[in-house]
Design a protein around this motif. Sequence first.
Motif, PDB file in Angstrom:
ATOM      1  N   PHE A 196      43.377  39.201  52.919  1.00 27.17           N
ATOM      2  CA  PHE A 196      42.094  39.433  52.266  1.00 27.17           C
ATOM      3  C   PHE A 196      41.482  38.071  51.930  1.00 27.17           C
ATOM      4  O   PHE A 196      42.176  37.161  51.470  1.00 27.17           O
ATOM      5  N   GLU A 227      34.730  40.451  51.078  1.00 28.05           N
ATOM      6  CA  GLU A 227      34.690  41.480  52.117  1.00 28.05           C
ATOM      7  C   GLU A 227      34.967  42.873  51.545  1.00 28.05           C
ATOM      8  O   GLU A 227      34.722  43.874  52.212  1.00 28.05           O
ATOM      9  N   GLN A 228      35.477  42.934  50.337  1.00 32.13           N
ATOM     10  CA  GLN A 228      35.682  44.202  49.626  1.00 32.13           C
ATOM     11  C   GLN A 228      35.044  44.101  48.242  1.00 32.13           C
ATOM     12  O   GLN A 228      35.626  44.507  47.242  1.00 32.13           O
ATOM     13  N   GLU A 254      32.810  45.672  46.714  1.00 29.95           N
ATOM     14  CA  GLU A 254      32.523  46.894  45.973  1.00 29.95           C
ATOM     15  C   GLU A 254      33.784  47.697  45.652  1.00 29.95           C
ATOM     16  O   GLU A 254      33.685  48.738  44.997  1.00 29.95           O
ATOM     17  N   ASP A 255      34.923  47.225  46.081  1.00 25.06           N
ATOM     18  CA  ASP A 255      36.158  47.974  45.858  1.00 25.06           C
ATOM     19  C   ASP A 255      36.736  47.652  44.487  1.00 25.06           C
ATOM     20  O   ASP A 255      36.866  46.484  44.108  1.00 25.06           O
ATOM     21  N   ILE A 266      41.707  47.505  46.095  1.00 19.78           N
ATOM     22  CA  ILE A 266      41.844  47.167  47.509  1.00 19.78           C
ATOM     23  C   ILE A 266      43.149  47.777  48.021  1.00 19.78           C
ATOM     24  O   ILE A 266      44.206  47.596  47.421  1.00 19.78           O
TER      25      ILE A 266
END
Length: 265
Positions: free
Chosen positions: A166, A176-177, A179-180, A183
């Motif tokens: 990540f 790249e995540q 809004e998570d 993960i």
Amino acid sequence: MNQPNPDWYGALQNNPLKEETFTDQLAVRITTNAISSTRKTVSVPRRLSFIGLAMACVLGLILFVNERESIQPPTVATSSTLANSEWQQLVNQQSPDSHVLYVQNYSDKSTLVFSEKITKVTGKPVIARRNDPPDAQIVTLRIDNFEQTMQPWKPWEWAGAVGASFRRDKEGVFYEQAEDELITAFSALETTGLFHGIVVDPVISDVRVTDGQGMQHSAAIIPSQEGYTYWFAPLPFHRDHRDEYTVQGLDSHGNVITSKSFNYH
């Protein structure tokens, strides 16, 4: 002409000793005393020889027991006795600079070691992407599988590894995540499924994985020195991982903060 014998000549015809002192009884007594004295003299060294023989037997028994104990086959180390530094060394033989986070006995002969590795995105060996911000880093979560052997000189053998990476910026945001809140990554070792990931939302204190049959699997929550909280949830050993799963992040009261479904076929 023969001379007459003197007066003392007749006295000599008898026993010259007026009283017999060396009688038969005296001879028997002397012989008995001599034999008794000889027995007393011999009994001391004989007793000492018996004591020495007993001590030699006891010493021989001790040496025999010690020798038996010294030639016993060495015990094979298990994960309960293996120190974290030893697991760290085993992992670094496969992946230098990885830091062990968590160790779990997975079966009677298998142990899973969960680790992290942080690498700067410099182009070598990590290839930079167009959307990589300056000073970006890659966090790699890795799971190594070690199987126990019967070889005393090599009690654990590496049996493979899986993982996921990540990317984060210098502020620690996984862009790249972005809004998570939780993960999630899924990997498989042969027929064994392994869920793991990163807790982004600090409200989440528990992670739960539910399979298609409704069985729930709680994850291990693992804080790291980097300030992140990782989670790790291996599925039951040698179970077919092809299924539908729901991964949920819960707060300390059991409320569901986030929930996502994953299909693996």
